[in-house]
Motif scaffolding. Structure first.
Motif, mmCIF file in Angstrom:
data_model
loop_
_atom_site.group_PDB
_atom_site.id
_atom_site.type_symbol
_atom_site.label_atom_id
_atom_site.label_comp_id
_atom_site.label_asym_id
_atom_site.label_seq_id
_atom_site.Cartn_x
_atom_site.Cartn_y
_atom_site.Cartn_z
ATOM 1 N N LEU A 12 15.353 -6.021 -51.385
ATOM 2 C CA LEU A 12 16.463 -6.021 -50.429
ATOM 3 C C LEU A 12 16.644 -7.445 -49.912
ATOM 4 O O LEU A 12 15.688 -8.218 -49.827
ATOM 5 C CB LEU A 12 16.232 -5.019 -49.294
ATOM 6 N N VAL A 13 17.873 -7.797 -49.610
ATOM 7 C CA VAL A 13 18.188 -9.157 -49.183
ATOM 8 C C VAL A 13 18.575 -9.137 -47.710
ATOM 9 O O VAL A 13 19.581 -8.518 -47.332
ATOM 10 C CB VAL A 13 19.334 -9.744 -50.031
ATOM 11 N N MET A 14 17.746 -9.782 -46.878
ATOM 12 C CA MET A 14 18.075 -9.913 -45.457
ATOM 13 C C MET A 14 19.053 -11.086 -45.345
ATOM 14 O O MET A 14 18.718 -12.211 -45.727
ATOM 15 C CB MET A 14 16.826 -10.201 -44.629
ATOM 16 N N GLY A 15 20.232 -10.827 -44.833
ATOM 17 C CA GLY A 15 21.259 -11.880 -44.805
ATOM 18 C C GLY A 15 22.056 -11.870 -46.095
ATOM 19 O O GLY A 15 22.319 -12.911 -46.701
ATOM 20 N N ALA A 16 22.437 -10.665 -46.544
ATOM 21 C CA ALA A 16 23.053 -10.504 -47.864
ATOM 22 C C ALA A 16 24.463 -11.067 -47.935
ATOM 23 O O ALA A 16 24.918 -11.459 -49.006
ATOM 24 C CB ALA A 16 23.071 -9.022 -48.234
ATOM 25 N N PRO A 75 17.121 -20.429 -39.886
ATOM 26 C CA PRO A 75 15.717 -20.578 -39.481
ATOM 27 C C PRO A 75 15.341 -19.876 -38.174
ATOM 28 O O PRO A 75 14.273 -19.268 -38.099
ATOM 29 C CB PRO A 75 15.538 -22.089 -39.331
ATOM 30 N N VAL A 76 16.206 -19.922 -37.170
ATOM 31 C CA VAL A 76 15.824 -19.315 -35.887
ATOM 32 C C VAL A 76 15.799 -17.791 -35.957
ATOM 33 O O VAL A 76 15.262 -17.141 -35.065
ATOM 34 C CB VAL A 76 16.747 -19.753 -34.718
ATOM 35 N N LEU A 77 16.390 -17.205 -36.995
ATOM 36 C CA LEU A 77 16.433 -15.747 -37.107
ATOM 37 C C LEU A 77 15.400 -15.200 -38.089
ATOM 38 O O LEU A 77 15.265 -13.987 -38.258
ATOM 39 C CB LEU A 77 17.833 -15.303 -37.553
ATOM 40 N N VAL A 78 14.669 -16.103 -38.753
ATOM 41 C CA VAL A 78 13.758 -15.672 -39.816
ATOM 42 C C VAL A 78 12.666 -14.755 -39.275
ATOM 43 O O VAL A 78 12.338 -13.736 -39.877
ATOM 44 C CB VAL A 78 13.145 -16.895 -40.536
ATOM 45 N N GLU A 99 12.804 -25.960 -41.604
ATOM 46 C CA GLU A 99 13.147 -26.164 -40.192
ATOM 47 C C GLU A 99 12.860 -24.909 -39.358
ATOM 48 O O GLU A 99 13.608 -24.560 -38.449
ATOM 49 C CB GLU A 99 14.612 -26.600 -40.052
ATOM 50 N N MET A 100 11.770 -24.247 -39.684
ATOM 51 C CA MET A 100 11.376 -23.045 -38.939
ATOM 52 C C MET A 100 10.259 -23.390 -37.968
ATOM 53 O O MET A 100 9.302 -24.051 -38.357
ATOM 54 C CB MET A 100 10.856 -22.032 -39.946
ATOM 55 N N PRO A 101 10.337 -22.943 -36.695
ATOM 56 C CA PRO A 101 9.226 -23.210 -35.775
ATOM 57 C C PRO A 101 7.929 -22.602 -36.299
ATOM 58 O O PRO A 101 7.929 -21.464 -36.778
ATOM 59 C CB PRO A 101 9.667 -22.517 -34.479
ATOM 60 N N VAL A 102 6.847 -23.340 -36.204
ATOM 61 C CA VAL A 102 5.587 -22.884 -36.796
ATOM 62 C C VAL A 102 5.063 -21.640 -36.080
ATOM 63 O O VAL A 102 4.454 -20.768 -36.688
ATOM 64 C CB VAL A 102 4.548 -24.030 -36.816
ATOM 65 N N ARG A 103 5.316 -21.533 -34.777
ATOM 66 C CA ARG A 103 4.845 -20.349 -34.047
ATOM 67 C C ARG A 103 5.460 -19.069 -34.625
ATOM 68 O O ARG A 103 4.829 -18.030 -34.674
ATOM 69 C CB ARG A 103 5.203 -20.466 -32.562
ATOM 70 N N ASP A 104 6.715 -19.160 -35.088
ATOM 71 C CA ASP A 104 7.356 -17.989 -35.678
ATOM 72 C C ASP A 104 6.620 -17.560 -36.943
ATOM 73 O O ASP A 104 6.432 -16.378 -37.200
ATOM 74 C CB ASP A 104 8.826 -18.302 -36.001
ATOM 75 N N ARG A 118 2.493 -9.035 -47.471
ATOM 76 C CA ARG A 118 2.298 -10.453 -47.732
ATOM 77 C C ARG A 118 3.641 -11.153 -47.661
ATOM 78 O O ARG A 118 4.675 -10.562 -47.959
ATOM 79 C CB ARG A 118 1.702 -10.614 -49.131
ATOM 80 N N THR A 119 3.610 -12.413 -47.238
ATOM 81 C CA THR A 119 4.826 -13.219 -47.294
ATOM 82 C C THR A 119 4.527 -14.480 -48.099
ATOM 83 O O THR A 119 3.362 -14.826 -48.307
ATOM 84 C CB THR A 119 5.307 -13.626 -45.882
ATOM 85 N N THR A 120 5.577 -15.153 -48.561
ATOM 86 C CA THR A 120 5.404 -16.496 -49.132
ATOM 87 C C THR A 120 6.392 -17.420 -48.452
ATOM 88 O O THR A 120 7.436 -16.995 -47.994
ATOM 89 C CB THR A 120 5.632 -16.547 -50.657
ATOM 90 N N GLY A 121 6.050 -18.716 -48.405
ATOM 91 C CA GLY A 121 6.866 -19.705 -47.725
ATOM 92 C C GLY A 121 6.303 -19.957 -46.334
ATOM 93 O O GLY A 121 5.138 -19.621 -46.101
ATOM 94 N N PRO A 122 7.046 -20.521 -45.446
ATOM 95 C CA PRO A 122 8.436 -20.984 -45.576
ATOM 96 C C PRO A 122 8.501 -22.399 -46.162
ATOM 97 O O PRO A 122 7.493 -22.882 -46.670
ATOM 98 C CB PRO A 122 8.903 -20.997 -44.125
#
Lengths: 291, 377
Positions: A12-16, A75-78, A99-104, A118-122
């Motif tokens: 599924l694509v978030m932000g399709a 980035p702010v919505l990731v 450009e994503m805040p590391v705390r997120d 599991r995630t990969t990135g950012p």
């Protein structure tokens, strides 16, 4: 086989309905990725090239049995989108945003752990299992199917490195962009463990940089009993100390962060260390020959 | 992005960490004033190793203070002139400790680092004790205590360090800091002062949290303001630039690939003049024009090497953007091109219309750039 991704992942694509989302669905869909749903709040009930769009990840998962999320929101919505997908039941969320805040990312990683996901990135181009499926925006022509697992901290370096391997006839099981940020969904050490358990992967190419602690895990793996052979290229031998080289994690703060310390540590652990990009194919071949 | 010591200390003070009661001295202050002598006059710069470069001077009276201020404002520390001086009371120290919180990949979040021996030579000693936390809410005082017990025998100091560490972890998360470092954290000689005091402070902000933190946005604006005009135009496009000491100006895309190209230049016998990653900017003439202007305006740069390997970035668009950029460019510095990636097959035809040549590999492009740089005056 491959790691993390093949044709059986239901994506599924978030932000399709954004530009990236639409391009990805076309490009990755034609490559072989099974794309089953999009999520775009406010656009539920519509479709993108025939793929149904839902209001929420939960609704998308319920209707389509999606198990993998491609996160293409600003980035702010990731953080919100990735955690929503994970809590809806996706076992893998691929994040490319920079450009994503590391705390997120710290919170996303904790949410993934709590949900057995599991995630990969950012700050990464995504991942590709050549000939099977891709997530993100890796240029498909650089890759071909084969026995090499590839792990990269940098997007364009993974294209350059993989293209050199492909032209030399060395194909890849999976190429994972672990990203250039200091906190990662999947670390180099975790990616190595996945490749270790993949029977089709015979050897591993690691594309690293100065700064950070990933290379310590690579050296530890190479020293471990029964490890698959690893070739590594570390870029940044010309980087001055104390300056951030684009990636937040690429900063020589102490001697251990520098090129010399890293390559010496890797060589001592039995890693086939490349002297530079032109040496990559030779060291990759040596690693394969030792498998 | 690192903030200055006095800014870091203001943050520490705001979260209840004891810091010296210092005075700020602005440039041009005729008769700087402090509360009492002696003082340590400290240059406020972002680069490290300040103490070893004479950036801290003791002043016992007003005349010495004035002389110290004059000297420090006139000195460059790794190319950086102090914007401000901080005059802290000169305190007698019994012990110097080291305490920091930073983000760490292996921990998946925050780590606490502690050494019972802090001070300027912290790197030469044994590695500090390390407590891997992950997200801030997983901090447990008892876990840190069991890690500190073998390295810090004074339980009073240990307990103070634990509560300070918790505060720093909370602050790092709440205020989006990559690093908060206190070195030295001091046990003062004055027995009446039992509080541990932060005699120096280093805070590195997470610049990508600028949307939710006005302090970070202000630091970003300050960085832009300090940059000279040509650099500012490039930074406005989102480019990432680090000046290096060579003469081959590099325009590249992606941090790893840019470093790879820098290394390749050196392996071919040349010296890179900069790290310039234009990939966060638009792949159009609007993006490339300020990058060329920046390198054309740098007298140290003799040759420009454009090396881009794009996935999401399409090379036909980059080639057209370069054509448009070079058509209005005044500088005669030679440019070497190496584009690869999506739609690279369309590049030769576009380059042909303005007589440019696209190298097939980074090796040949870097070699040509090095050769041209050698012949340039």
């Amino acid at each position: 086989m491959s790691i993390l991704l093949d044709q059986t992942n239901r994506v599924l694509v978030m932000g399709a309905t954004g530009n990236y989302g639409k391009f990805f669905m076309k490009d990755a869909g034609s490559y072989g990725t099974t794309i089953v749903a999009g999520v775009s709040p406010g656009r539920g009930g519509t479709d993108v090239d025939g793929v149904p769009v839902f209001e929420s990840a939960r609704a998308a998962v319920a209707a389509t049995r999606a198990d993998t999320a491609m996160v293409f929101v600003p980035p702010v919505l990731v953080r919100a989108a990735a955690i929503e997908a994970i809590e809806a039941g996706c076992k893998l969320a691929v994040i490319t945003a920079d450009e994503m805040p590391v705390r997120d990312m710290i919170e996303i990683r904790a949410a993934a752990q709590a949900n057995g996901a599991r995630t990969t990135g950012p700050n990464s181009p995504g991942l590709i299992s050549p000939g099977k499926a891709k997530m993100g925006f890796m240029p498909s022509f650089c890759f071909m199917r084969g026995p090499m697992g590839v792990i990269s901290r940098s997007g364009s370096l993974s294209y350059e490195g993989s293209k050199r391997l492909t032209l030399a006839g060395i194909g890849q099981t999976t190429v994972v962009g672990i990203g250039g940020d200091p906190v990662k969904g999947t670390t180099a050490g975790e990616a190595l463990a996945l490749f270790h358990n993949d029977p089709e992967t015979k050897a591993i190419v690691y594309l690293g940089e100065i700064g950070g602690v990933e290379e310590i895990a690579v050296a530890e793996y190479a020293r471990s009993q029964g490890a698959k052979p690893v070739a590594a290229l570390i870029v940044g031998k010309t980087a001055p100390p104390g300056k951030k080289m684009g990636h937040a994690a690429a900063l020589v703060g102490s001697k251990a962060d520098g090129y010399t310390a890293k390559t010496q540590m890797l060589a001592k652990s039995g890693v086939y260390v490349c002297s530079g990009l032109p040496d990559l194919v030779k060291q990759a071949r040596a690693a394969l020959a030792a498998s | 992005m690192m903030i200055l010591e006095y800014e870091a200390k203001a943050m520490l003070r705001a979260v209840g960490v004891a810091v010296p009661d210092g005075s700020l001295i602005k440039p041009g202050a005729r008769a700087p004033r402090v509360r009492e002598y002696p003082v340590a006059v400290k240059a406020q710069v972002r680069s490290g190793g300040r103490g070893k470069q004479g950036g801290v001077i003791r002043a016992n009276n007003a005349a010495q203070l004035k002389a110290a201020a004059k000297k420090l404002f006139a000195t460059e520390f790794n190319g950086e002139k102090p914007e401000m001086l901080l005059a802290d009371p000169w305190l007698a120290i019994e012990r110097e400790l080291y305490l920091s919180v930073t983000v760490d990949s292996a921990a998946g979040g925050y780590v606490v680092l502690y050494s019972p021996k802090g001070g300027v030579n912290i790197e030469d000693g044994p590695p500090p004790a390390r407590y891997a936390i992950g997200p801030a809410w997983k901090f447990r005082a008892n876990e840190l205590r069991s890690i500190l017990e073998p390295v810090e025998s004074d339980y009073r100091i240990r307990e103070r360090v634990i509560s300070l560490a918790q505060r720093l972890v909370d602050t790092a998360a709440a205020r989006d800091c990559h690093t908060i470092e206190i070195n030295p954290l001091a046990k003062l000689a004055d027995a009446n002062l039992t509080e541990l005091m932060a005699l120096d402070g280093k805070v590195v902000y997470d610049e990508w949290a600028h949307n939710r933190n006005a302090d970070i946005e202000a630091q970003r604006q300050g960085e832009l303001k300090r940059a000279h005009k040509l650099l500012r135009a490039s930074m406005d496009m989102g480019h990432m630039y680090v000046k290096l000491d060579g003469n081959i100006g590099l325009i590249s895309g992606g941090a790893g690939m840019t470093m790879g190209a820098m290394d390749m230049i050196r392996d071919c016998g040349g010296k890179p003049g900069c790290f310039l990653d234009v990939s966060p900017g638009p792949a159009s003439a609007r993006g490339y024009k300020p990058a060329f202007a920046l390198l054309d305006g740098d007298p140290d740069v003799k040759v420009i090497l454009v090396s881009v390997f794009g996935g999401g970035t399409q090379m036909n668009r980059v080639a057209r953007a370069l054509k448009e950029t070079l058509a209005v460019r005044k500088s005669k510095k030679p440019v070497v091109f190496r584009l690869d990636g999506t739609f690279v097959e369309e590049v030769p035809a576009i380059f042909g219309t303005f007589g440019a040549h696209n190298h097939a590999t980074l090796e040949t492009a870097a070699k040509e750039a090095v050769k041209l740089a050698r012949h340039a005056k």
